[in-house]
Design a protein around this motif. Structure first.
Motif, mmCIF file in Angstrom:
data_model
loop_
_atom_site.group_PDB
_atom_site.id
_atom_site.type_symbol
_atom_site.label_atom_id
_atom_site.label_comp_id
_atom_site.label_asym_id
_atom_site.label_seq_id
_atom_site.Cartn_x
_atom_site.Cartn_y
_atom_site.Cartn_z
ATOM 1 N N ILE A 59 0.834 -1.195 0.000
ATOM 2 C CA ILE A 59 0.000 0.000 0.000
ATOM 3 C C ILE A 59 0.874 1.254 0.000
ATOM 4 O O ILE A 59 1.630 1.497 0.943
ATOM 5 C CB ILE A 59 -0.938 0.000 1.215
ATOM 6 C CG1 ILE A 59 -1.835 -1.242 1.171
ATOM 7 C CG2 ILE A 59 -1.782 1.269 1.255
ATOM 8 C CD1 ILE A 59 -2.649 -1.462 2.425
ATOM 9 N N THR A 60 0.770 2.037 -1.062
ATOM 10 C CA THR A 60 1.547 3.277 -1.178
ATOM 11 C C THR A 60 0.700 4.511 -0.904
ATOM 12 O O THR A 60 1.235 5.604 -0.763
ATOM 13 C CB THR A 60 2.179 3.408 -2.577
ATOM 14 O OG1 THR A 60 1.128 3.396 -3.563
ATOM 15 C CG2 THR A 60 3.135 2.251 -2.848
ATOM 16 N N TYR A 61 -0.620 4.354 -0.842
ATOM 17 C CA TYR A 61 -1.516 5.483 -0.566
ATOM 18 C C TYR A 61 -1.264 6.018 0.835
ATOM 19 O O TYR A 61 -1.249 5.276 1.809
ATOM 20 C CB TYR A 61 -2.962 5.000 -0.687
ATOM 21 C CG TYR A 61 -4.003 6.017 -0.254
ATOM 22 C CD1 TYR A 61 -4.290 7.119 -1.043
ATOM 23 C CD2 TYR A 61 -4.702 5.850 0.933
ATOM 24 C CE1 TYR A 61 -5.253 8.047 -0.664
ATOM 25 C CE2 TYR A 61 -5.669 6.763 1.332
ATOM 26 C CZ TYR A 61 -5.940 7.858 0.531
ATOM 27 O OH TYR A 61 -6.889 8.762 0.925
ATOM 28 N N ASP A 62 -1.031 7.334 0.939
ATOM 29 C CA ASP A 62 -0.770 7.962 2.231
ATOM 30 C C ASP A 62 -1.272 9.405 2.192
ATOM 31 O O ASP A 62 -0.561 10.307 1.763
ATOM 32 C CB ASP A 62 0.729 7.928 2.552
ATOM 33 C CG ASP A 62 1.035 8.452 3.954
ATOM 34 O OD1 ASP A 62 0.084 8.843 4.667
ATOM 35 O OD2 ASP A 62 2.218 8.487 4.331
ATOM 36 N N PRO A 63 -2.517 9.630 2.641
ATOM 37 C CA PRO A 63 -3.082 10.980 2.554
ATOM 38 C C PRO A 63 -2.355 12.004 3.414
ATOM 39 O O PRO A 63 -2.498 13.204 3.204
ATOM 40 C CB PRO A 63 -4.525 10.782 3.047
ATOM 41 C CG PRO A 63 -4.488 9.534 3.859
ATOM 42 C CD PRO A 63 -3.451 8.670 3.233
ATOM 43 N N GLN A 104 0.856 12.843 0.771
ATOM 44 C CA GLN A 104 0.739 12.917 -0.683
ATOM 45 C C GLN A 104 -0.216 14.034 -1.114
ATOM 46 O O GLN A 104 -1.198 14.334 -0.415
ATOM 47 C CB GLN A 104 0.233 11.587 -1.249
ATOM 48 C CG GLN A 104 1.204 10.432 -1.099
ATOM 49 C CD GLN A 104 0.575 9.096 -1.488
ATOM 50 O OE1 GLN A 104 -0.620 8.905 -1.337
ATOM 51 N NE2 GLN A 104 1.389 8.171 -1.977
ATOM 52 N N ARG A 132 -3.142 15.477 -3.738
ATOM 53 C CA ARG A 132 -4.335 14.785 -4.227
ATOM 54 C C ARG A 132 -4.057 13.972 -5.486
ATOM 55 O O ARG A 132 -4.476 12.812 -5.575
ATOM 56 C CB ARG A 132 -5.451 15.812 -4.482
ATOM 57 C CG ARG A 132 -6.781 15.188 -4.881
ATOM 58 C CD ARG A 132 -7.300 14.227 -3.829
ATOM 59 N NE ARG A 132 -8.585 13.655 -4.200
ATOM 60 C CZ ARG A 132 -9.129 12.607 -3.597
ATOM 61 N NH1 ARG A 132 -8.500 12.014 -2.594
ATOM 62 N NH2 ARG A 132 -10.302 12.153 -3.987
ATOM 63 N N GLN A 152 -2.282 10.881 -4.464
ATOM 64 C CA GLN A 152 -3.184 9.954 -3.780
ATOM 65 C C GLN A 152 -3.994 9.137 -4.788
ATOM 66 O O GLN A 152 -4.138 7.920 -4.648
ATOM 67 C CB GLN A 152 -4.130 10.715 -2.856
ATOM 68 C CG GLN A 152 -3.476 11.335 -1.636
ATOM 69 C CD GLN A 152 -4.476 12.132 -0.818
ATOM 70 O OE1 GLN A 152 -5.630 11.741 -0.650
ATOM 71 N NE2 GLN A 152 -4.044 13.282 -0.304
ATOM 72 N N LEU A 153 -4.529 9.813 -5.802
ATOM 73 C CA LEU A 153 -5.341 9.122 -6.804
ATOM 74 C C LEU A 153 -4.507 8.098 -7.579
ATOM 75 O O LEU A 153 -4.973 6.986 -7.863
ATOM 76 C CB LEU A 153 -5.964 10.140 -7.759
ATOM 77 C CG LEU A 153 -7.004 11.088 -7.127
ATOM 78 C CD1 LEU A 153 -7.438 12.143 -8.136
ATOM 79 C CD2 LEU A 153 -8.207 10.295 -6.626
ATOM 80 N N ALA A 157 -1.816 6.590 -6.476
ATOM 81 C CA ALA A 157 -1.501 5.492 -5.561
ATOM 82 C C ALA A 157 -2.696 4.558 -5.400
ATOM 83 O O ALA A 157 -2.543 3.330 -5.372
ATOM 84 C CB ALA A 157 -1.070 6.044 -4.207
ATOM 85 N N LEU A 158 -3.893 5.127 -5.289
ATOM 86 C CA LEU A 158 -5.098 4.297 -5.149
ATOM 87 C C LEU A 158 -5.291 3.406 -6.371
ATOM 88 O O LEU A 158 -5.676 2.233 -6.239
ATOM 89 C CB LEU A 158 -6.316 5.192 -4.946
ATOM 90 C CG LEU A 158 -6.510 5.786 -3.550
ATOM 91 C CD1 LEU A 158 -7.661 6.789 -3.559
ATOM 92 C CD2 LEU A 158 -6.773 4.688 -2.523
ATOM 93 N N ASN A 197 -2.586 0.670 -6.178
ATOM 94 C CA ASN A 197 -2.867 -0.244 -5.068
ATOM 95 C C ASN A 197 -4.083 -1.112 -5.360
ATOM 96 O O ASN A 197 -4.115 -2.292 -5.009
ATOM 97 C CB ASN A 197 -3.088 0.538 -3.781
ATOM 98 C CG ASN A 197 -1.859 1.296 -3.297
ATOM 99 O OD1 ASN A 197 -1.955 2.162 -2.434
ATOM 100 N ND2 ASN A 197 -0.687 1.000 -3.865
#
Length: 417
Positions: free
Chosen positions: A72-76, A79, A81, A84-85, A87-88, A91
């Protein structure tokens, strides 16, 4: 027990001393129960992230190469916006590939997938991981936490759950979680309320009532009260919503004022009060309220190291905390503790206090006034060494039971035996 290798998922990061202490406690638990088994820990954080690098530096008990990065690389928190998108999207694709178990002959799977499927068994790390709150929209969070369990189940890898606090399983969350619990070799809870809650589900798997693994790294002893005229009191805030996100709501603002007024009265009464910070979000809160806290006259102590925090709390006559792991650090060294909690945070505080037979010192926010906090403080200080001894005895008993229960579970579960 014919077990040569285990994967532990997830290993938590260093932003929160309590979460990090779960790593140390879980590794200590495995060292005491299966010392000859090779353990690979899968981080919640990707191997290229700064948080992973901090874990590599700080986490003792894991040999070189036995800590791998998570998918998991998503980290609000760090990151933008667009990042984030992106990464989502990445992931989500990785999640689908891993959970579906496709293309086993190609190098498309994550280190989490490889670690789980290459091991004899998997243990899901303890904590507060399995919960759901529609008001906070945390279905993506729940899916991410269930990721290792889904991979193990899909690939017929036996798995068990280390001590968890679990709550709010309704609707889609219940449909996702219950089959994973049902197919586990065993499920350990870390508080009495979670044990009662999951007992109502009629699970056929073995359900074990335990305590947070972070208790294992303390040495519970009865402390002596302060020799001076001043009581030494540590105070730990938590003014955030579930998951440490969002703005402070009306109840939080009321409790914030109650908490600050309570500290003011303690200092006026001649007590030596230390505001203790063990999470980055609480450090930000303290900075925002620096002027008021300075006017009150509290001391400051900040650390993210579990050993340092245990030593700090061992010097105190009392801890008053809104964070469970501050309570665990203090209770694990025999320091009397008052826990203040919000129901939205789950039953981890009041459930743990009930497990340790100190339920009267767990106070919900809606029952917390300056006067009730003062009364609980006076009672705990009056009990002094007797309360400290009671805490130390109960922590020792629960720690030994946790080791014994896991050893028995591993040796008798069909998938592990």
């Amino acid at each position: 027990m014919d077990l040569d290798s285990l994967t532990l998922a997830y290993a938590y990061g260093c932003r929160n001393a309590g979460d990090f202490a779960i790593n140390e406690g879980s590794l200590a638990l495995l060292d005491r129960t299966v010392p000859d088994v090779d353990v690979t820990a899968v981080s919640r954080f990707a191997s290229e992230s700064p948080e992973y690098e901090r874990m590599v530096e700080e986490l003792d008990g894991v040999e070189d190469g036995a800590l791998v990065g998570g998918p998991i690389t998503y980290d609000p928190e760090s990151q933008s916006r667009p990042a984030q998108l992106a990464a989502l999207a990445r992931n989500g694709l990785q999640y689908g590939v891993d959970v579906a178990g496709v293309a086993d002959d190609l190098s498309v799977h994550s280190a989490l997938y490889e670690g789980i499927t290459d091991a004899d068994a998997m243990l899901f790390n303890g904590g507060n991981a399995i919960h759901y709150s529609p008001s906070h929209g945390n279905l993506p969070y729940l899916l991410a936490m269930l990721y290792p369990l889904q991979v193990a189940r899909r690939n017929d890898v036996p798995y068990g759950l280390l001590p968890q606090t679990t709550f709010a399983l309704e609707g889609v969350a219940r449909r996702l979680v219950v089959p994973l619990l049902e197919d586990a070799e065993f499920v350990m809870t870390r508080d009495a309320i979670t044990f009662d809650y999951l007992s109502e589900f009629g699970l056929s798997t073995q359900l074990i009532n335990g305590v947070d693994t972070a208790f294992l790294n303390g040495t519970p002893t009865a402390g002596d009260p302060s020799d001076g005229e001043s009581n030494r009191i540590a105070a730990v805030p938590r003014f955030s919503t579930l998951g440490d996100t969002g703005e402070l709501d009306a109840a939080g603002k009321r409790m914030e004022d109650t908490f600050l007024t309570y500290l003011d009265r303690l200092v006026d009464a001649g007590d030596e009060v230390t505001l203790t910070i063990q999470t980055e979000i609480d450090a930000a809160w303290a900075e925002r309220n620096r002027d008021r806290l300075d006017d009150i006259g509290v001391g400051y102590y900040e650390s993210y190291d579990p050993d340092e925090l245990r030593a700090h709390y061992a010097e105190m006559d009392l801890l008053v905390t809104m964070r469970l792991h501050a309570a665990i650090f203090a209770l694990s060294v025999g320091t009397p503790t008052i826990g203040v909690y919000r129901p939205e945070w789950g039953p981890k505080m009041d459930g743990t206090f009930r497990t340790l037979d100190i339920a009267e010192y767990a106070i919900p926010w809606d029952g917390a006034t300056v006067e009730t906090l003062e009364a609980a403080t006076a009672d705990a200080l009056d009990e002094g060494r007797a309360l400290s001894q009671h805490v130390a005895d109960n922590v020792s008993l629960r720690n030994e039971a946790l080791v014994s229960d896991l050893r028995t579970a591993l040796s008798t579960a069909d998938g592990f035996a």
